[in-house]
Design an enzyme around this catalytic site. Structure first.
Site, PDB file in Angstrom:
ATOM      1  N   ALA A  31      36.465   9.951 -12.989  1.00  0.00           N
ATOM      2  CA  ALA A  31      35.717   9.666 -14.634  1.00  0.00           C
ATOM      3  C   ALA A  31      35.034  10.049 -15.788  1.00  0.00           C
ATOM      4  CB  ALA A  31      36.450   8.027 -14.401  1.00  0.00           C
ATOM      5  N   VAL A  32      33.692   9.581 -15.084  1.00  0.00           N
ATOM      6  CA  VAL A  32      32.981  10.028 -16.197  1.00  0.00           C
ATOM      7  C   VAL A  32      32.794  11.592 -16.464  1.00  0.00           C
ATOM      8  CG1 VAL A  32      30.013   9.785 -17.058  1.00  0.00           C
ATOM      9  CG2 VAL A  32      31.568   8.150 -15.687  1.00  0.00           C
ATOM     10  N   ARG A  85      16.729   4.391 -11.303  1.00  0.00           N
ATOM     11  CA  ARG A  85      16.719   3.760 -13.242  1.00  0.00           C
ATOM     12  C   ARG A  85      15.513   3.238 -13.382  1.00  0.00           C
ATOM     13  NH1 ARG A  85      23.152   1.556 -13.720  1.00  0.00           N
ATOM     14  NH2 ARG A  85      23.823   3.779 -14.043  1.00  0.00           N
ATOM     15  N   CYS A 123      26.207   0.780 -18.114  1.00  0.00           N
ATOM     16  CA  CYS A 123      27.429   0.749 -19.550  1.00  0.00           C
ATOM     17  C   CYS A 123      26.921   0.144 -19.907  1.00  0.00           C
ATOM     18  CB  CYS A 123      28.281   1.588 -18.732  1.00  0.00           C
ATOM     19  SG  CYS A 123      29.312  -0.168 -17.413  1.00  0.00           S
ATOM     20  N   SER A 163      37.871   1.193 -16.151  1.00  0.00           N
ATOM     21  CA  SER A 163      37.735   2.451 -15.625  1.00  0.00           C
ATOM     22  C   SER A 163      35.873   2.334 -15.391  1.00  0.00           C
ATOM     23  CB  SER A 163      37.833   2.990 -17.051  1.00  0.00           C
ATOM     24  OG  SER A 163      36.974   2.940 -17.848  1.00  0.00           O
ATOM     25  N   GLY A 164      35.320   1.996 -15.684  1.00  0.00           N
ATOM     26  CA  GLY A 164      34.034   1.901 -15.069  1.00  0.00           C
ATOM     27  C   GLY A 164      34.037   1.826 -13.696  1.00  0.00           C
ATOM     28  N   LYS A 189      21.295  -5.334 -13.668  1.00  0.00           N
ATOM     29  CA  LYS A 189      20.717  -4.598 -13.845  1.00  0.00           C
ATOM     30  C   LYS A 189      20.825  -4.279 -15.461  1.00  0.00           C
ATOM     31  CE  LYS A 189      24.338  -1.682 -11.147  1.00  0.00           C
ATOM     32  NZ  LYS A 189      25.445  -1.102 -10.759  1.00  0.00           N
ATOM     33  N   ARG A 233      34.892  -8.810 -14.981  1.00  0.00           N
ATOM     34  CA  ARG A 233      35.898  -7.413 -14.599  1.00  0.00           C
ATOM     35  C   ARG A 233      37.144  -7.934 -15.642  1.00  0.00           C
ATOM     36  NH1 ARG A 233      33.771  -2.194 -14.522  1.00  0.00           N
ATOM     37  NH2 ARG A 233      33.312  -2.576 -11.844  1.00  0.00           N
ATOM     38  N   HIS A 265      34.884  -1.734 -23.186  1.00  0.00           N
ATOM     39  CA  HIS A 265      33.390  -2.607 -22.637  1.00  0.00           C
ATOM     40  C   HIS A 265      33.570  -3.682 -23.726  1.00  0.00           C
ATOM     41  CE1 HIS A 265      33.245  -1.721 -18.204  1.00  0.00           C
ATOM     42  NE2 HIS A 265      31.113  -1.270 -19.111  1.00  0.00           N
TER      43      HIS A 265
END
EC number: 1.2.1.11
Lengths: 346, 346
Positions: free
Chosen positions: B15-16, B101, B130, B160-161, B221, B243, B250
């Site tokens: 997707a990304v 990260r 995101c 979609s995330g 996160k 979600r 978002h």
């Protein structure tokens, strides 16, 4: 023999009215007769109740002769127009609209929270806003034990709260998007407002019209009604109300601060596990938490995802879910009637 | 002549990855060559880029010969496996996964917030989560001007995330419900977890698996990445990640407290109206506020519904929306590459 009551539902063809009818089917509610009232255009429609066919009748000032309990859920205007006649005829009005909720003379009641306020009624009892009810059901047991200083809530509200036409709009828009067509919006975010936006696969940060300070009426309802129901003007409450593409079942992300700085999540669990009207569903190791879909058709308020705030000792987060048409509306109204019977007020 | 770069996308069929490809189409990005990498099962698939057909190749340690910029978005495991070879081959890795990260050696960068951290890179720059990115884009200009003490966020995150398969699941479940059938869940809330629940017409208060203190990884996160990006461990951050049945975009209900107790909503507007990457959409009198649906396909972060908290002088609420696949992922990665070029780091 137990006393039986003549009951009327005003708004019997609406989303909430239909749920009230379903709840009264339950043989335990002592009904002598049931009258179904709506607007002129619904006259002649038929609903089945306890095996009998009941005709919808037009609501008029003369509709309430002999009625003991009138459950109103047909919009604030209808309540303002017809509740005086109902009260005059001797009925107790239990009103699911916002018309009298903040009237100082009118008790605003969630039976698990402030049943004693029922004693102060002057013929009309207001049923709080759906999103407020489930939140105070979850917060009250915590407040009683540990004190409550502050609440910040973000809601995830279902479309059925905006009525059956809004629900049809959600379904039609959703099918359109799945078909690769443009969704058409005529109702949401708010039937009475100027612009309309698609709710299908979207989140609309507007429920009801905008009011003071950039807050919507829905947000002010949560703020003001929480303080009134809890009988404490000093509780800090702030709200962000959002409509999401869910048919029924409101969810809420609730942050709250208790007065006691030594409270643990286990303490909150202990209080909520036997709290009236609450079902604790909180076992993240097994992915147990409430969801809107699972709440549908149930009268309880479901609570999970209880966590201590990362930084603030007396701060907690929780996820509160309930069927907005039941505990949020029809069930709370019927429950008020049941509680009044139990308290000898009816 | 402007320098041109050999670029690789790792995870080009995801997707990304697809969004990265779309963004690089833009003629302003100085590309000499583009290599599309994915897993073995995608080999042979073809994508069109700037009029040319590009074959998908399998990612191996030898894939990065001559590559200047490697955009990774194929899961943390793939980054851990192949980023060392990419770095060794001389590429700058810009990684959209969570693998590095929180690694103290790895800059975690949102170009509008902490571009200077790019200078500290050791071959790999991490792209934040995101939901974190859009929040810090909106908060940073406020923080710079008024200080930032505390953040409480509740998210309304798009499907979609969770990837293209999750998006297909949402569509299939939604059609099933509209057809009066039972929705079947295989992926959400989290592909790697034990139980799966329907997302269609529902809200799932779980994104990623559960971790310490009853928080999910997604929530951790947001908490940890916000502090790292802003370079301030003392900012209080707490999150509830949810979600909802939205395809892309978002939304976030963000409560924040500034240090300065004399700030007005007008002051916040003033700061945000020209802030980099921010589009202010806040005019409730005309029902102007951001929505997920309107954010799709746009690179900016949209902010509206800014209100002062009812009780707390330095507290504010706002509604922050962005396309999770663009600013939340692909665009932030491409933007990091652009910023590095601009800063002479590439």
């Amino acid at each position: 023999m137990m006393k039986e009551y003549n009951v009327a539902i005003v708004g019997a063809t609406g989303a909430v009215g239909e749920k009230m009818l379903g709840l009264l089917e339950d043989a335990s509610f002592p009904i002598k007769s049931l009258k179904l009232l709506a607007s002129k255009r619904s006259v002649g429609k038929v609903k089945t109740f306890r095996g009998q066919e009941l005709q919808i009748e037009e609501t008029t000032d003369d509709s309430f002769e002999g009625i003991d309990i009138a459950l109103f859920s047909a919009g604030g205007g209808i309540t303002k127009q017809f509740s005086p006649a109902a009260i005059k005829a001797g009925a107790i009005v239990i009103d699911n609209t916002s018309a009298f909720r903040m009237d100082p003379e009118t008790p605003l009641v969630v039976p698990e929270v402030n049943p004693e306020d029922l004693r102060k009624h002057k013929g009309l009892i207001a049923n709080p806003n759906c999103s407020t009810i489930q939140m105070v059901v979850a917060l009250q047991p915590i407040r009683e034990k540990f004190g409550l200083d502050r609440v910040i809530v973000s809601t995830y509200q279902a479309v059925s709260g905006a009525g059956l036409h809004a629900l049809e709009e959600l379904k039609a828009q959703t099918q359109a998007v799945l078909n690769g067509e443009e969704p058409v919006a005529h109702i949401l975010p708010c039937g009475g407002d100027k612009k309309h936006f698609p709710i299908a696969f979207n989140a609309l940060p507007q429920i009801d019209v905008f009011s003071e300070g950039g807050y919507t009426y829905e947000e002010w309802k949560m703020i003001n009604e929480t303080k009134k129901i809890m009988g404490d003007k000093d509780i800090k409450v702030s709200a962000t109300c959002v409509r999401i593409p869910v048919m029924s079942g409101h969810s809420e992300s609730v942050y709250f601060e208790v007065d006691d700085k030594n409270v643990s999540v286990a303490d909150i669990w202990e209080v909520l596990k036997d709290a009236p009207g609450v079902v604790l569903q909180d076992d993240t190791a097994n992915q147990v938490y409430p969801t809107a879909r699972e709440s549908v058709g149930k009268n309880e308020t479901f609570v999970g995802r209880i966590r201590k705030d990362v930084d603030v000792d007396n701060g907690f987060h929780m996820w509160v879910v309930s069927d907005n048409l039941l505990k949020g509306a029809a069930w709370n109204s019927v429950q008020i009637a049941e509680k009044m019977i139990e308290m000898g007020l009816l």
